[in-house]
Design a protein around this motif. Structure first.
Motif, PDB file in Angstrom:
ATOM      1  N   ALA A   5      84.629   4.184   2.081  1.00 49.70           N
ATOM      2  CA  ALA A   5      84.334   4.181   3.519  1.00 49.70           C
ATOM      3  C   ALA A   5      83.282   5.228   3.877  1.00 49.70           C
ATOM      4  O   ALA A   5      83.127   5.597   5.036  1.00 49.70           O
ATOM      5  N   GLY A   6      82.546   5.704   2.879  1.00 52.91           N
ATOM      6  CA  GLY A   6      81.603   6.796   3.083  1.00 52.91           C
ATOM      7  C   GLY A   6      80.436   6.485   4.001  1.00 52.91           C
ATOM      8  O   GLY A   6      79.790   7.396   4.504  1.00 52.91           O
ATOM      9  N   GLY A   7      80.133   5.212   4.229  1.00 57.63           N
ATOM     10  CA  GLY A   7      79.027   4.862   5.110  1.00 57.63           C
ATOM     11  C   GLY A   7      79.464   4.590   6.541  1.00 57.63           C
ATOM     12  O   GLY A   7      78.745   3.946   7.296  1.00 57.63           O
ATOM     13  N   SER A   8      80.655   5.094   6.905  1.00 55.95           N
ATOM     14  CA  SER A   8      81.230   4.793   8.222  1.00 55.95           C
ATOM     15  C   SER A   8      80.978   5.885   9.249  1.00 55.95           C
ATOM     16  O   SER A   8      80.561   6.999   8.924  1.00 55.95           O
ATOM     17  N   LEU A   9      81.259   5.539  10.506  1.00 54.55           N
ATOM     18  CA  LEU A   9      81.152   6.464  11.640  1.00 54.55           C
ATOM     19  C   LEU A   9      79.741   7.054  11.727  1.00 54.55           C
ATOM     20  O   LEU A   9      78.782   6.296  11.700  1.00 54.55           O
ATOM     21  N   MET A  10      79.613   8.361  11.817  1.00 53.25           N
ATOM     22  CA  MET A  10      78.294   8.962  12.074  1.00 53.25           C
ATOM     23  C   MET A  10      77.526   9.341  10.814  1.00 53.25           C
ATOM     24  O   MET A  10      76.477   9.978  10.886  1.00 53.25           O
ATOM     25  N   TYR A  11      78.025   8.936   9.639  1.00 57.54           N
ATOM     26  CA  TYR A  11      77.365   9.300   8.384  1.00 57.54           C
ATOM     27  C   TYR A  11      76.919   8.083   7.577  1.00 57.54           C
ATOM     28  O   TYR A  11      77.578   7.049   7.558  1.00 57.54           O
ATOM     29  N   ARG A  12      75.789   8.254   6.906  1.00 51.25           N
ATOM     30  CA  ARG A  12      75.326   7.268   5.936  1.00 51.25           C
ATOM     31  C   ARG A  12      76.091   7.459   4.633  1.00 51.25           C
ATOM     32  O   ARG A  12      76.792   8.456   4.453  1.00 51.25           O
ATOM     33  N   ALA A  13      75.921   6.543   3.703  1.00 47.82           N
ATOM     34  CA  ALA A  13      76.668   6.590   2.446  1.00 47.82           C
ATOM     35  C   ALA A  13      76.421   7.869   1.652  1.00 47.82           C
ATOM     36  O   ALA A  13      77.320   8.379   0.997  1.00 47.82           O
ATOM     37  N   GLN A  14      75.202   8.404   1.712  1.00 45.87           N
ATOM     38  CA  GLN A  14      74.894   9.610   0.944  1.00 45.87           C
ATOM     39  C   GLN A  14      74.967  10.877   1.789  1.00 45.87           C
ATOM     40  O   GLN A  14      74.510  11.941   1.357  1.00 45.87           O
TER      41      GLN A  14
END
Length: 228
Positions: free
Chosen positions: A148-157
């Protein structure tokens, strides 16, 4: 005269869970994605995939997104925060998954389309993954959202992205010019499919959202309230 009843005390904010250290865990596997990390085993023998984000808020946002997916009954990361050398780490319980043979095959897997509304709501731009490795098939044959790292206010990296009150991802996740990987999986959804997937997350109450955001979300109380 009758005395006025005292105003009820404000409900305390939910407390964030305690963060345990993972310094004694043994590494059992290498980095498996674009972010620094690896597979580790804790003292009880449970294996976890651990990611080492650039900052604490990035880690909290990913864990919050994972908790929101779980609250919706969508199979995904069983994630928590731990620390290594004093730095916050994302630990996701290791699970056996497999990639679909093709994007077209993935689109037909149970749980892919029904989770689309939540993917859009959480702004999970990387739900499918560049190599179709974030949306995989669990041991039960159903869809499993592993990252779920690309969720909310952040991109995947880890970079910041726009995240607001308008769910533009209902369209962008199906647009091959914007997100070609996601479009190959979600592009064939009908209006009825989309409506059904949106109904899934509309069942989540405001109080449930507020509780999870206050427990796991990034930033101070004001930032969490604004996010909720």
């Amino acid at each position: 005269k009758q005395k006025a009843a005292p105003a009820p005390a404000a409900a305390p904010s939910p407390s964030a869970p305690l963060i345990e250290p993972m310094d004694s865990w043994s590494q059992t596997g290498p980095q498996g994605g674009s972010n620094p990390g690896g597979r580790f085993k804790d003292a009880a023998g449970q294996e976890w995939y651990c990611k080492f984000p650039a900052d604490e808020d990035t880690a909290k946002a990913e864990v919050l997104a994972a908790k929101l997916y779980a609250a919706l009954g969508i199979s995904g990361q069983d994630a928590k925060l731990v620390t290594k050398g004093g730095k916050v780490v994302i630990a996701s319980k290791w699970t056996t998954v497999s990639k679909a043979s093709s994007p077209a095959a993935l689109a037909k897997v149970e749980g892919v389309a029904s989770g689309f509304g939540a993917d859009a709501w959480l702004g999970n731009w990387d739900v499918v993954g560049l190599a179709y490795d974030n949306l995989q098939i669990g041991a039960d044959g159903k869809a499993h959202r592993v990252d779920a790292g690309g969720s909310l206010m952040y991109r995947a990296q880890g970079g910041k992205k726009a995240f607001g009150n308008t769910v533009i991802e209902i369209d962008s996740l199906r647009d091959p010019k914007i997100n070609p990987q996601a479009a190959k999986v979600f592009g064939g959804m009908t209006e009825a499919d989309i409506t059904a997937s949106v109904a899934k997350f509309l069942a989540l109450s405001d109080s449930q959202i507020n509780t999870l955001v206050m427990m796991y979300g990034p930033g101070d109380d004001a930032a969490k309230k604004a996010l909720a």
